[in-house]
Structures are given as C-alpha cells and as structure tokens.
Motif scaffolding. Structure first.
Motif, short mmCIF file in Angstrom:
data_model
loop_
_atom_site.label_atom_id
_atom_site.label_comp_id
_atom_site.label_asym_id
_atom_site.label_seq_id
_atom_site.Cartn_x
_atom_site.Cartn_y
_atom_site.Cartn_z
N GLN A 38 61.30 76.69 22.00
CA GLN A 38 62.35 75.88 21.59
C GLN A 38 63.46 76.86 20.99
O GLN A 38 63.12 77.71 20.22
N MET A 39 64.65 76.35 21.39
CA MET A 39 65.81 77.29 21.29
C MET A 39 66.99 76.37 20.53
O MET A 39 67.35 75.51 21.16
N ASN A 40 67.31 77.01 19.32
CA ASN A 40 68.11 76.20 18.49
C ASN A 40 69.31 77.24 18.25
O ASN A 40 69.28 78.32 18.29
N SER A 41 70.31 76.50 17.70
CA SER A 41 71.61 77.15 17.26
C SER A 41 72.01 78.35 18.33
O SER A 41 72.57 79.43 18.02
N LEU A 42 71.89 77.84 19.32
CA LEU A 42 72.28 78.66 20.78
C LEU A 42 73.82 79.23 20.56
O LEU A 42 74.66 78.68 20.10
N ARG A 100 65.67 80.89 14.76
CA ARG A 100 66.34 79.89 15.73
C ARG A 100 65.54 79.50 16.67
O ARG A 100 65.72 78.44 17.33
N PHE A 101 64.60 80.41 17.07
CA PHE A 101 63.90 80.21 18.30
C PHE A 101 62.21 79.83 17.76
O PHE A 101 61.86 80.57 16.63
N ARG A 127 64.99 73.51 25.37
CA ARG A 127 63.32 73.66 25.31
C ARG A 127 63.13 74.09 26.53
O ARG A 127 62.99 73.36 27.34
N GLY A 157 74.10 74.33 20.52
CA GLY A 157 73.21 73.38 20.93
C GLY A 157 71.75 73.59 20.97
O GLY A 157 71.56 75.03 20.57
N SER A 158 70.79 72.91 21.37
CA SER A 158 69.34 73.58 21.48
C SER A 158 68.95 73.15 23.22
O SER A 158 69.39 72.34 23.69
#
Length: 122
Positions: free
Chosen positions: A82-86, A67-68, A19, A16-17
């Motif tokens: 913004q943090m993706n693919s956590l 990813r970030f 912000r 998940g992501s």
C-alpha cells in the motif's frame, strides 16, 4: 519453485495512493520472506520493504517509511504494498521478490516478478 506476478501499477498524481499486489504460485509461499524493490530509469534496483514469513515482522527503506505498508495473506498466496502520499521520486518499476532469508539486498532473493510500472505525476 515460485512464480510471482505483480499488478496494480499505474499513473497517479502526487499525493495519491496505489496498492500493488503480487500473486505467487506454488504451495510454499509461506516459507518465503517477501519483499518489494523498485528501479527507476538509470538507477540501481533498491530495497523498498520486506515482510517475514508469518507477516509479524516488517522493515522499510527510510525513503518510504510512514508512507508505504507491506502486508501478506498466506491463504491467498499474495503480498501487497500500500503506497500513500506518493511523490514523483517514487516513480519506478516495482518488483516483488521471494527469499528464504528476508534481507534487504537484491542478490539474496531467488524469485522475482516481472515488475509493474508506477508513475507519479507532479
């Protein structure tokens, strides 16, 4: 003097992501490089990302590169992460920090927020 307040943390599933936001008080926000650090239980505080005063330059820890994304809006006195693919390894308290120098070591930062918890479940 700059005061920093983070928000946007929470619980998210792996993949998940989230912000994160960091709102700064005071008229001198644009004179500081801004960074995000994180600290997991039992571990030292580690560098995540930094952005220059203008926002033109950024740098990331290898563990989050790709990813970030760090960004800032000087008109709003706010810096974002913004943090993706956590993944569960990203679980930590995340802190924003301000510095005149923009380095990757915590001791070069004069101003810190109170932190916001990010928990990634598997």
């Amino acid at each position: 003097q700059v005061q920093l307040v983070e928000s946007g943390g929470g619980l998210v599933q792996a993949g998940g992501s989230l912000r994160l936001s960091c709102a700064a008080s005071g008229p001198t926000f644009s004179t500081y490089a801004m960074a995000w650090f994180r600290q997991a239980p039992g571990k030292e505080r580690e560098f995540v990302a930094v952005i220059s005063r203008s926002g033109a330059s950024t740098n990331y820890a290898d563990s989050v590169k790709g990813r970030f994304a760090i960004s800032r809006d000087n008109a709003k006195n706010t810096v974002y992460l913004q943090m993706n693919s956590l993944n569960p390894g990203d679980t930590a308290v995340y802190y924003c920090a301000g510095s005149l120098y923009g380095r990757e070591t915590p001791d070069s930062y004069s101003y810190w927020g109170q932190g916001t918890q990010v928990t990634v479940s598997s």
